[in-house]
Design a protein around this motif. Structure first.
Motif, PDB file in Angstrom:
ATOM      1  N   UNK A   1      12.449  28.263   4.074  1.00 20.32           N
ATOM      2  CA  UNK A   1      12.950  27.166   4.863  1.00 20.32           C
ATOM      3  C   UNK A   1      14.017  26.455   4.041  1.00 20.32           C
ATOM      4  N   UNK A   2      15.088  26.060   4.680  1.00 21.66           N
ATOM      5  CA  UNK A   2      16.144  25.295   4.015  1.00 21.66           C
ATOM      6  C   UNK A   2      16.078  23.852   4.512  1.00 21.66           C
ATOM      7  N   UNK A   3      16.111  22.902   3.570  1.00 26.97           N
ATOM      8  CA  UNK A   3      16.085  21.482   3.918  1.00 26.97           C
ATOM      9  C   UNK A   3      17.413  20.838   3.512  1.00 26.97           C
ATOM     10  N   UNK A   4      17.761  19.770   4.220  1.00 25.97           N
ATOM     11  CA  UNK A   4      19.048  19.103   4.065  1.00 25.97           C
ATOM     12  C   UNK A   4      18.817  17.619   3.817  1.00 25.97           C
ATOM     13  N   UNK A   5      19.618  17.068   2.925  1.00 26.55           N
ATOM     14  CA  UNK A   5      19.622  15.617   2.687  1.00 26.55           C
ATOM     15  C   UNK A   5      21.070  15.165   2.579  1.00 26.55           C
ATOM     16  N   UNK A   6      21.308  13.919   2.937  1.00 23.73           N
ATOM     17  CA  UNK A   6      22.620  13.309   2.753  1.00 23.73           C
ATOM     18  C   UNK A   6      22.407  12.076   1.898  1.00 23.73           C
ATOM     19  N   UNK A   7      22.771  12.190   0.631  1.00 24.87           N
ATOM     20  CA  UNK A   7      22.607  11.090  -0.311  1.00 24.87           C
ATOM     21  C   UNK A   7      23.753  10.104  -0.126  1.00 24.87           C
ATOM     22  N   UNK A   8      23.439   8.813  -0.087  1.00 23.31           N
ATOM     23  CA  UNK A   8      24.469   7.790   0.072  1.00 23.31           C
ATOM     24  C   UNK A   8      24.200   6.638  -0.883  1.00 23.31           C
ATOM     25  N   UNK A   9      25.236   5.893  -1.166  1.00 23.68           N
ATOM     26  CA  UNK A   9      25.078   4.705  -1.987  1.00 23.68           C
ATOM     27  C   UNK A   9      26.412   4.192  -2.465  1.00 23.68           C
ATOM     28  N   UNK A  10      26.402   3.019  -3.090  1.00 24.76           N
ATOM     29  CA  UNK A  10      27.639   2.464  -3.643  1.00 24.76           C
ATOM     30  C   UNK A  10      28.239   3.422  -4.673  1.00 24.76           C
ATOM     31  N   UNK A  24      19.196  18.712 -10.525  1.00 20.11           N
ATOM     32  CA  UNK A  24      18.245  19.181 -11.531  1.00 20.11           C
ATOM     33  C   UNK A  24      16.865  19.472 -10.949  1.00 20.11           C
ATOM     34  N   UNK A  25      16.637  19.062  -9.695  1.00 16.65           N
ATOM     35  CA  UNK A  25      15.388  19.380  -9.002  1.00 16.65           C
ATOM     36  C   UNK A  25      15.569  20.543  -8.037  1.00 16.65           C
ATOM     37  N   UNK A  26      16.684  21.266  -8.172  1.00 20.17           N
ATOM     38  CA  UNK A  26      16.889  22.473  -7.388  1.00 20.17           C
ATOM     39  C   UNK A  26      17.737  22.321  -6.142  1.00 20.17           C
ATOM     40  N   UNK A  27      18.195  21.117  -5.839  1.00 23.27           N
ATOM     41  CA  UNK A  27      19.083  20.919  -4.696  1.00 23.27           C
ATOM     42  C   UNK A  27      20.469  21.434  -5.061  1.00 23.27           C
ATOM     43  N   UNK A  28      21.227  21.861  -4.051  1.00 23.22           N
ATOM     44  CA  UNK A  28      22.587  22.357  -4.264  1.00 23.22           C
ATOM     45  C   UNK A  28      23.557  21.562  -3.405  1.00 23.22           C
ATOM     46  N   UNK A  29      24.767  21.371  -3.922  1.00 19.97           N
ATOM     47  CA  UNK A  29      25.798  20.689  -3.145  1.00 19.97           C
ATOM     48  C   UNK A  29      26.075  21.492  -1.875  1.00 19.97           C
ATOM     49  N   UNK A  52      18.392  22.612  -0.069  1.00 24.07           N
ATOM     50  CA  UNK A  52      17.455  23.276  -0.964  1.00 24.07           C
ATOM     51  C   UNK A  52      16.614  24.254  -0.152  1.00 24.07           C
ATOM     52  N   UNK A  53      16.388  25.424  -0.703  1.00 25.20           N
ATOM     53  CA  UNK A  53      15.484  26.385  -0.076  1.00 25.20           C
ATOM     54  C   UNK A  53      14.083  26.134  -0.612  1.00 25.20           C
ATOM     55  N   UNK A  54      13.139  25.926   0.301  1.00 23.64           N
ATOM     56  CA  UNK A  54      11.750  25.669  -0.055  1.00 23.64           C
ATOM     57  C   UNK A  54      10.916  26.826   0.490  1.00 23.64           C
ATOM     58  N   UNK A  55      10.191  27.497  -0.380  1.00 22.93           N
ATOM     59  CA  UNK A  55       9.388  28.652   0.020  1.00 22.93           C
ATOM     60  C   UNK A  55       7.965  28.225   0.367  1.00 22.93           C
ATOM     61  N   UNK A  56       7.377  28.921   1.313  1.00 23.18           N
ATOM     62  CA  UNK A  56       5.976  28.712   1.640  1.00 23.18           C
ATOM     63  C   UNK A  56       5.677  27.500   2.485  1.00 23.18           C
ATOM     64  N   UNK A  57       6.685  26.912   3.098  1.00 25.79           N
ATOM     65  CA  UNK A  57       6.463  25.739   3.947  1.00 25.79           C
ATOM     66  C   UNK A  57       7.178  25.940   5.270  1.00 25.79           C
ATOM     67  N   UNK A  58       6.681  25.244   6.284  1.00 30.76           N
ATOM     68  CA  UNK A  58       7.355  25.209   7.568  1.00 30.76           C
ATOM     69  C   UNK A  58       7.886  23.804   7.784  1.00 30.76           C
ATOM     70  N   UNK A  59       8.983  23.701   8.506  1.00 28.31           N
ATOM     71  CA  UNK A  59       9.582  22.394   8.746  1.00 28.31           C
ATOM     72  C   UNK A  59       8.651  21.517   9.569  1.00 28.31           C
ATOM     73  N   UNK A  60       8.542  20.266   9.155  1.00 33.10           N
ATOM     74  CA  UNK A  60       7.786  19.256   9.871  1.00 33.10           C
ATOM     75  C   UNK A  60       8.608  17.972   9.812  1.00 33.10           C
ATOM     76  N   UNK A  61       8.942  17.369  10.964  1.00 36.63           N
ATOM     77  CA  UNK A  61       9.776  16.165  10.956  1.00 36.63           C
ATOM     78  C   UNK A  61       9.217  15.008  10.135  1.00 36.63           C
ATOM     79  N   UNK A  62       7.919  15.022   9.837  1.00 32.72           N
ATOM     80  CA  UNK A  62       7.340  13.918   9.061  1.00 32.72           C
ATOM     81  C   UNK A  62       7.434  14.145   7.550  1.00 32.72           C
TER      82      UNK A  62
END
Length: 68
Positions: A1-10, A24-29, A52-62
């Protein structure tokens, strides 16, 4: 499963540290960073998508994406 985040801040050192921590926790640009200027607060804001690719999990909105 691939997960996505959008980091924001000043646009400051703390934002760079958040992106560095994610890398450093395995996320990629996942594209170019973005910049936006808030005229009301006179502040520049950054955004950076990461994936980031996460193995052994299924997507859950929570799920907490930052903890993957």
């Amino acid at each position: 499963m691939k997960v996505y985040r959008f980091l924001t801040g000043p646009d400051d050192a703390s934002f760079c540290h958040r992106v560095t921590d994610a890398l450093n926790k395995g996320w990629e640009l996942a594209g170019s960073p973005t910049l936006s200027f808030n005229h009301a607060t006179n502040t520049m804001y950054c955004g950076q998508p990461v994936v980031k690719t996460v193995h052994g999990k299924e997507y859950d909105p929570s799920m907490k994406l930052g903890e993957q």
